[in-house]
Design a protein around this motif. Structure first.
Motif, short mmCIF file in Angstrom:
data_model
loop_
_atom_site.label_atom_id
_atom_site.label_comp_id
_atom_site.label_asym_id
_atom_site.label_seq_id
_atom_site.Cartn_x
_atom_site.Cartn_y
_atom_site.Cartn_z
N SER A 32 42.58 4.42 35.34
CA SER A 32 42.40 3.92 33.98
C SER A 32 43.48 2.91 33.57
O SER A 32 43.32 2.23 32.57
N VAL A 33 44.55 2.81 34.35
CA VAL A 33 45.62 1.85 34.05
C VAL A 33 45.17 0.47 34.53
O VAL A 33 44.92 0.27 35.72
N LYS A 34 45.08 -0.46 33.60
CA LYS A 34 44.60 -1.81 33.94
C LYS A 34 45.71 -2.71 34.49
O LYS A 34 45.49 -3.50 35.40
N ALA A 35 46.90 -2.62 33.90
CA ALA A 35 48.01 -3.49 34.32
C ALA A 35 48.59 -3.03 35.65
O ALA A 35 48.53 -1.85 36.00
N ASP A 36 49.12 -4.00 36.41
CA ASP A 36 49.86 -3.65 37.62
C ASP A 36 51.16 -2.96 37.21
O ASP A 36 51.74 -3.25 36.15
N VAL A 37 51.62 -2.06 38.06
CA VAL A 37 52.88 -1.34 37.82
C VAL A 37 53.86 -1.78 38.90
O VAL A 37 53.52 -1.86 40.08
N VAL A 38 55.08 -2.09 38.46
CA VAL A 38 56.09 -2.64 39.36
C VAL A 38 57.35 -1.76 39.30
O VAL A 38 57.90 -1.52 38.22
N ASP A 39 57.77 -1.30 40.46
CA ASP A 39 59.00 -0.53 40.58
C ASP A 39 60.17 -1.51 40.57
O ASP A 39 60.15 -2.52 41.26
N VAL A 40 61.19 -1.20 39.76
CA VAL A 40 62.38 -2.05 39.66
C VAL A 40 63.55 -1.32 40.27
O VAL A 40 63.83 -0.17 39.92
N LEU A 41 64.24 -1.99 41.18
CA LEU A 41 65.44 -1.43 41.79
C LEU A 41 66.57 -2.44 41.62
O LEU A 41 66.43 -3.60 42.02
N ILE A 42 67.64 -2.01 40.99
CA ILE A 42 68.81 -2.87 40.82
C ILE A 42 69.91 -2.29 41.69
O ILE A 42 70.35 -1.16 41.48
N SER A 43 70.35 -3.05 42.68
CA SER A 43 71.42 -2.58 43.56
C SER A 43 72.61 -3.51 43.44
O SER A 43 72.47 -4.70 43.17
N VAL A 44 73.79 -2.94 43.66
CA VAL A 44 75.02 -3.70 43.55
C VAL A 44 75.71 -3.70 44.91
O VAL A 44 75.76 -2.68 45.59
N GLU A 45 76.21 -4.86 45.30
CA GLU A 45 76.88 -5.00 46.59
C GLU A 45 78.31 -4.50 46.52
O GLU A 45 78.79 -3.83 47.42
N ASN A 46 79.00 -4.82 45.45
CA ASN A 46 80.43 -4.50 45.36
C ASN A 46 80.73 -3.90 43.98
O ASN A 46 81.14 -4.59 43.09
N ASN A 71 52.85 -10.07 33.43
CA ASN A 71 52.16 -9.15 32.55
C ASN A 71 51.90 -7.80 33.23
O ASN A 71 50.76 -7.39 33.47
N VAL A 72 52.98 -7.08 33.54
CA VAL A 72 52.94 -5.81 34.25
C VAL A 72 53.64 -4.73 33.44
O VAL A 72 54.19 -4.99 32.37
N VAL A 73 53.63 -3.52 33.97
CA VAL A 73 54.46 -2.44 33.45
C VAL A 73 55.57 -2.21 34.47
O VAL A 73 55.31 -2.00 35.65
N LEU A 74 56.82 -2.30 34.01
CA LEU A 74 57.96 -2.06 34.88
C LEU A 74 58.30 -0.57 34.87
O LEU A 74 58.39 0.05 33.80
N TYR A 75 58.49 -0.01 36.06
CA TYR A 75 58.88 1.38 36.23
C TYR A 75 60.33 1.38 36.69
O TYR A 75 60.64 0.90 37.79
N CYS A 76 61.21 1.86 35.83
CA CYS A 76 62.65 1.80 36.11
C CYS A 76 63.23 3.20 36.10
O CYS A 76 63.27 3.86 35.06
#
Length: 151
Positions: A32-46, A71-76
């Motif tokens: 039923s979810v119309k928008a794409d869902v995008v997983d967000v990963l923020i990584s730090v090097e130092n 036009n997505v839903v971000l999953y954080c």
């Protein structure tokens, strides 16, 4: 639908980040979810110091630009790794990250966006943010309910 996009960010303090956007396959989200869902990963090097409001603003700008373009839903998901803090605080690293995450959007007065916080109480509390344009509010509610039903 895209697959994966990685955006590098170097702050004025010299911290190197990678902001990764990865589309979640439709088979993993409710039909039923119309928008794409995008997983967000923020990584730090130092991870060698404390960031400032400018860095949070840069993160928010990158996330907002991605939202507008796709036009997505971000999953954080706020992870459990330790985080350097300006002062002693009696909250978990995930709760602290969640508060920073919310603050970066609140400071920009994002009235066109939804930032839905989900807290799952478990042996370790889990903090998840679903972020999208207001036009996807129905999808955000559906995803929120789905995540809460999975616990």
């Amino acid at each position: 639908m895209g697959k994966k996009k990685i955006i590098p960010l170097t702050t004025k303090e010299g911290h190197n980040y990678l902001i990764q956007f990865e589309f979640i396959g439709k088979e993993h989200i409710p039909q039923s979810v119309k928008a794409d869902v995008v997983d967000v990963l923020i990584s730090v090097e130092n991870n060698v110091g404390i960031n400032n409001g400018s860095t949070l603003s840069q993160f928010a700008s990158i996330l907002k630009e991605f939202l507008v373009e796709n036009n997505v839903v971000l999953y954080c998901y706020c992870d459990h790794a330790e985080i350097i803090r300006a002062r002693k605080q009696s909250m978990s690293p995930q709760e602290y990250r969640s508060k920073l995450f919310s603050a970066m959007f609140d400071k920009q007065n994002n009235s066109d966006y939804i930032n839905q916080l989900i807290i799952i109480n478990d042996e370790v509390d889990h903090y998840i943010h679903l972020i999208s344009l207001k036009e996807n509010e129905e999808d955000v509610v559906l995803l929120r309910n789905e995540v809460l039903n999975l616990k």
